[in-house]
Scaffold this active site. Structure first.
Site, PDB file in Angstrom:
ATOM      1  N   CYS A   1       0.926  -1.105  -0.178  1.00 27.18           N
ATOM      2  CA  CYS A   1       0.157  -0.027  -0.145  1.00 27.18           C
ATOM      3  C   CYS A   1       0.916   1.147   0.010  1.00 27.18           C
ATOM      4  O   CYS A   1       1.885   1.371   0.644  1.00 27.18           O
ATOM      5  CB  CYS A   1      -0.862  -0.050   1.067  1.00 27.18           C
ATOM      6  SG  CYS A   1      -2.094   1.438   1.332  1.00 27.18           S
TER       7      CYS A   1
ATOM      8  N   CYS B   1     -19.240   2.107   9.039  1.00 24.58           N
ATOM      9  CA  CYS B   1     -18.600   1.586  10.038  1.00 24.58           C
ATOM     10  C   CYS B   1     -17.049   2.446  10.076  1.00 24.58           C
ATOM     11  O   CYS B   1     -16.378   2.509   9.175  1.00 24.58           O
ATOM     12  CB  CYS B   1     -17.748   0.021   9.578  1.00 24.58           C
ATOM     13  SG  CYS B   1     -16.955  -0.638  10.787  1.00 24.58           S
TER      14      CYS B   1
ATOM     15  N   CYS C   1       0.736   4.886   6.692  1.00 28.72           N
ATOM     16  CA  CYS C   1       0.152   4.838   8.155  1.00 28.72           C
ATOM     17  C   CYS C   1       1.206   4.257   9.000  1.00 28.72           C
ATOM     18  O   CYS C   1       1.636   2.859   8.568  1.00 28.72           O
ATOM     19  CB  CYS C   1      -1.017   3.905   7.804  1.00 28.72           C
ATOM     20  SG  CYS C   1      -2.162   4.625   6.648  1.00 28.72           S
TER      21      CYS C   1
ATOM     22  N   CYS D   1     -19.439  -5.985   4.232  1.00 33.97           N
ATOM     23  CA  CYS D   1     -18.655  -4.729   4.364  1.00 33.97           C
ATOM     24  C   CYS D   1     -17.499  -4.664   3.592  1.00 33.97           C
ATOM     25  O   CYS D   1     -16.732  -5.794   3.324  1.00 33.97           O
ATOM     26  CB  CYS D   1     -18.396  -4.512   5.963  1.00 33.97           C
ATOM     27  SG  CYS D   1     -17.420  -3.172   6.407  1.00 33.97           S
TER      28      CYS D   1
ATOM     29  N   ARG E   1     -17.648  -2.007  18.246  1.00 33.69           N
ATOM     30  CA  ARG E   1     -16.728  -3.359  18.052  1.00 33.69           C
ATOM     31  C   ARG E   1     -15.581  -3.698  18.953  1.00 33.69           C
ATOM     32  O   ARG E   1     -14.731  -2.555  18.662  1.00 33.69           O
ATOM     33  CB  ARG E   1     -16.980  -3.744  16.662  1.00 33.69           C
ATOM     34  CG  ARG E   1     -16.158  -4.802  16.136  1.00 33.69           C
ATOM     35  CD  ARG E   1     -16.182  -5.211  14.502  1.00 33.69           C
ATOM     36  NE  ARG E   1     -17.377  -5.076  14.255  1.00 33.69           N
ATOM     37  CZ  ARG E   1     -17.923  -4.178  13.170  1.00 33.69           C
ATOM     38  NH1 ARG E   1     -16.805  -3.604  12.492  1.00 33.69           N
ATOM     39  NH2 ARG E   1     -18.968  -4.245  12.991  1.00 33.69           N
TER      40      ARG E   1
ATOM     41  N   CYS F   1     -16.299  -9.019   6.158  1.00 30.64           N
ATOM     42  CA  CYS F   1     -15.798  -7.698   5.767  1.00 30.64           C
ATOM     43  C   CYS F   1     -14.328  -7.953   4.919  1.00 30.64           C
ATOM     44  O   CYS F   1     -13.756  -8.893   5.336  1.00 30.64           O
ATOM     45  CB  CYS F   1     -15.353  -6.860   6.898  1.00 30.64           C
ATOM     46  SG  CYS F   1     -14.336  -5.352   6.635  1.00 30.64           S
TER      47      CYS F   1
ATOM     48  N   CYS G   1       0.938   0.294  10.245  1.00 23.74           N
ATOM     49  CA  CYS G   1       0.269  -0.641   9.458  1.00 23.74           C
ATOM     50  C   CYS G   1       1.220  -1.494   8.889  1.00 23.74           C
ATOM     51  O   CYS G   1       2.289  -1.077   8.418  1.00 23.74           O
ATOM     52  CB  CYS G   1      -0.700  -0.126   8.306  1.00 23.74           C
ATOM     53  SG  CYS G   1      -1.475  -1.183   7.342  1.00 23.74           S
TER      54      CYS G   1
HETATM   55  N1  SAM Z   1      -6.638   0.426   3.214  1.00 25.08           N
HETATM   56  C1  SAM Z   1      -7.793   0.698   3.853  1.00 25.08           C
HETATM   57  C2  SAM Z   1      -7.850   1.902   4.845  1.00 25.08           C
HETATM   58  O1  SAM Z   1      -6.861   2.329   5.431  1.00 25.08           O
HETATM   59  O2  SAM Z   1      -8.881   2.490   5.230  1.00 25.08           O
HETATM   60  C3  SAM Z   1      -8.381  -0.326   4.667  1.00 25.08           C
HETATM   61  C4  SAM Z   1      -7.723  -1.448   5.364  1.00 25.08           C
HETATM   62  S1  SAM Z   1      -7.035  -0.570   6.816  1.00 25.08           S
HETATM   63  C5  SAM Z   1      -5.812  -2.040   7.319  1.00 25.08           C
HETATM   64  C6  SAM Z   1      -8.165  -0.664   8.001  1.00 25.08           C
HETATM   65  C7  SAM Z   1      -7.856  -0.189   9.433  1.00 25.08           C
HETATM   66  O3  SAM Z   1      -7.360  -1.496  10.207  1.00 25.08           O
HETATM   67  C8  SAM Z   1      -7.066   0.967   9.598  1.00 25.08           C
HETATM   68  O4  SAM Z   1      -7.768   2.340   9.469  1.00 25.08           O
HETATM   69  C9  SAM Z   1      -6.598   1.039  11.321  1.00 25.08           C
HETATM   70  O5  SAM Z   1      -7.662   1.480  12.015  1.00 25.08           O
HETATM   71  C10 SAM Z   1      -6.957  -0.605  11.272  1.00 25.08           C
HETATM   72  N2  SAM Z   1      -5.494  -0.983  11.696  1.00 25.08           N
HETATM   73  C11 SAM Z   1      -4.621  -1.319  10.683  1.00 25.08           C
HETATM   74  N3  SAM Z   1      -3.334  -1.710  11.388  1.00 25.08           N
HETATM   75  C12 SAM Z   1      -3.655  -1.930  12.595  1.00 25.08           C
HETATM   76  C13 SAM Z   1      -3.068  -2.394  13.571  1.00 25.08           C
HETATM   77  N4  SAM Z   1      -1.460  -2.631  13.517  1.00 25.08           N
HETATM   78  N5  SAM Z   1      -3.393  -2.366  14.970  1.00 25.08           N
HETATM   79  C14 SAM Z   1      -4.667  -1.846  14.964  1.00 25.08           C
HETATM   80  N6  SAM Z   1      -5.363  -1.697  14.039  1.00 25.08           N
HETATM   81  C15 SAM Z   1      -4.975  -1.564  12.855  1.00 25.08           C
HETATM   82  C1  DTB Z   2     -11.057  -1.880  11.943  1.00 24.15           C
HETATM   83  O1  DTB Z   2     -11.413  -1.173  12.583  1.00 24.15           O
HETATM   84  N1  DTB Z   2     -10.217  -3.059  12.193  1.00 24.15           N
HETATM   85  C2  DTB Z   2     -10.154  -4.290  11.248  1.00 24.15           C
HETATM   86  C3  DTB Z   2     -11.241  -3.770  10.175  1.00 24.15           C
HETATM   87  N2  DTB Z   2     -11.617  -2.611  10.648  1.00 24.15           N
HETATM   88  C4  DTB Z   2     -10.876  -3.688   8.998  1.00 24.15           C
HETATM   89  C5  DTB Z   2      -8.582  -4.276  10.870  1.00 24.15           C
HETATM   90  C6  DTB Z   2      -7.681  -4.542  12.063  1.00 24.15           C
HETATM   91  C7  DTB Z   2      -6.476  -4.916  11.297  1.00 24.15           C
HETATM   92  C8  DTB Z   2      -5.282  -5.377  12.370  1.00 24.15           C
HETATM   93  C9  DTB Z   2      -4.163  -5.344  11.973  1.00 24.15           C
HETATM   94  C10 DTB Z   2      -3.958  -6.525  10.866  1.00 24.15           C
HETATM   95  O2  DTB Z   2      -4.479  -7.946  11.157  1.00 24.15           O
HETATM   96  O3  DTB Z   2      -3.264  -6.365  10.144  1.00 24.15           O
HETATM   97 FE1  SF4 Z   3      -2.787   1.238   3.356  1.00 23.31          FE
HETATM   98 FE2  SF4 Z   3      -2.691   0.205   5.710  1.00 23.31          FE
HETATM   99 FE3  SF4 Z   3      -2.889   2.616   5.607  1.00 23.31          FE
HETATM  100 FE4  SF4 Z   3      -5.026   1.080   4.893  1.00 23.31          FE
HETATM  101  S1  SF4 Z   3      -4.165   1.143   6.976  1.00 23.31           S
HETATM  102  S2  SF4 Z   3      -4.197   2.766   3.785  1.00 23.31           S
HETATM  103  S3  SF4 Z   3      -3.840  -0.564   4.090  1.00 23.31           S
HETATM  104  S4  SF4 Z   3      -1.055   1.597   4.883  1.00 23.31           S
END
Ligand code: SAM
Ligand code: DTB
Ligand code: SF4
Length: 339
Positions: free
Chosen positions: A61, A197, A65, A137, A269, A105, A68
């Site tokens: 990606c 959501c 972030c 979702c 959630r 989802c 992530c």
């Molecule tokens: N790329 C899309 C976005 O950012 O909206 C969708 C996927 S993203 C992984 C969805 C959500 O997962 C993020 O907004 C964040 O709140 C959560 N998330 C991602 N990595 C995480 C982590 N290491 N620990 C907790 N929450 C995480």
């Molecule tokens: C949300 O708030 N948490 C979920 C879902 N929406 C998409 C994602 C959590 C991701 C946690 C880190 C991972 O598994 O990569």
């Molecule tokens: Fe990309 Fe992860 Fe950020 Fe979603 S949370 S936009 S997957 S870097």
């Protein structure tokens, strides 16, 4: 001002920052007690929604972030996987449904949706999964109103797009988009008639006032997001936040209780971070108004309790999985069409 005044579960969109901060920092047991009262006014406390999560496109990606595993800016050892085939997704949805999930989802590591073949394939996935009578979702990054409408027409019930933290702290966790970009996408989703959501993450290094700010932002959206995921950071090796201090269960439960008081009819959630919460803390979170979880051994890229473990836990607590669409505020488009 005491917490008692909030126990009636009135639905408000005019919360002040001070009110939210004061609820969040109130004494623990009265806070949980008030949240439990609000919860019982609007929901059946013995029911919990079971959601399943599938990463349909993993890693690579372009966003930065800092939490992530999937960002190209972070040096994580994640394997990049291109968009799955529709059949793989439908099969995963079938397994999730058989395992008791009522919401499915699909997450993609995209900055934004583009009008290309990949999006066409996602629309087909949405159509097939919604035909299985699961609440569908998607979380695909930023979307335009037109793209959100296409998703809605394919049968999408909800779109996940988190604000993650307060507006003030946002650019400390992501610089490749703005807080306002997130709000714009939320507007596009709402305009298209897809339920929202939207939640955030604790443990990013934010202050107490950032936590209140995030909850204030969510609670002053009108209407409230139908579903509010509260995540705690899952620390990922190779990300700038890998060494962050873990969030205490007390703080996590406080955030849940506050979300429940502020947004009485939303589904709240327990999202990422359940692996680091003990069962007693999770039980308190349910008491404080959480009524939805992600189930199944994987979130997007990290571990989560297994279906069997959660089934046993539910039995121990005397709670039951909710059936699809039950307890949600908005009837799904499909159900309305069939009515
Ligand atoms: N790329 C899309 C976005 O950012 O909206 C969708 C996927 S993203 C992984 C969805 C959500 O997962 C993020 O907004 C964040 O709140 C959560 N998330 C991602 N990595 C995480 C982590 N290491 N620990 C907790 N929450 C995480
Ligand atoms: C949300 O708030 N948490 C979920 C879902 N929406 C998409 C994602 C959590 C991701 C946690 C880190 C991972 O598994 O990569
Ligand atoms: Fe990309 Fe992860 Fe950020 Fe979603 S949370 S936009 S997957 S870097």
């Amino acid at each position: 001002m005491t917490l008692e005044q909030y126990a009636n579960g009135a639905i408000r969109f005019d919360w002040t920052n001070d009110e939210v901060a004061s609820i969040l920092s109130s004494p623990f047991l009265p806070l949980v007690h008030t949240a439990a009262q609000v919860h019982a006014k609007h929901h059946d406390p013995s029911k919990v929604q079971v959601c399943s999560l599938l990463s349909i496109k993993t890693g690579g990606c372009s966003e930065d972030c800092s939490y992530c595993s999937q960002s190209v800016h972070n040096e994580t050892d994640l394997e990049v996987e291109p968009l799955l085939a529709k059949e793989q997704v439908v099969e995963a949805a079938r397994r999730a449904k058989a395992g008791g999930a009522t919401r499915f989802c699909m997450g993609a590591a995209w900055r934004e949706v583009r009008d290309n073949r990949a999006f066409e394939r996602v629309l087909e996935m949405v159509k097939e999964v919604s035909d299985m009578d699961l609440e569908v979702c998607c979380t695909l990054g930023m979307v335009t109103e037109e793209q959100a409408r296409k998703l809605k027409d394919a049968g999408l019930y909800a779109y996940n797009h988190n604000i993650d933290t307060s507006e003030e702290f946002y650019d400390s966790i992501c610089t490749t988009r703005t807080f306002q970009d997130r709000i714009e996408t939320l507007k596009n989703i709402r305009q298209a008639g897809v339920t929202i959501c939207c939640g955030g993450i604790l443990g990013l290094g934010e202050s107490e006032s950032d936590r209140a700010g995030m909850l204030h932002q969510l609670a002053t959206l009108n209407p409230h997001p139908e579903s509010v995921p509260i995540n705690t950071l899952v620390p990922i090796e190779g990300t700038p936040l890998e060494e962050n201090a873990p969030v205490s269960s007390w703080d996590f439960i406080r955030a849940i209780a506050t979300a429940r008081i502020l947004m009485p009819t939303s589904m709240v959630r327990l999202a990422a971070g359940r692996m680091s919460l003990n069962k007693e803390a999770q039980a308190l979170a349910f008491l404080a108004g959480a009524n939805s979880i992600f189930a199944g051994e994987k979130l997007l890229t990290t571990a989560n309790p297994t279906l069997d473990e959660d089934a046993q836990f539910f039995e121990q607590l005397g709670i039951h999985p909710q059936v699809a669409y039950e307890g949600t505020q908005t009837e799904p488009c499909k159900k309305q069409a069939n009515a």
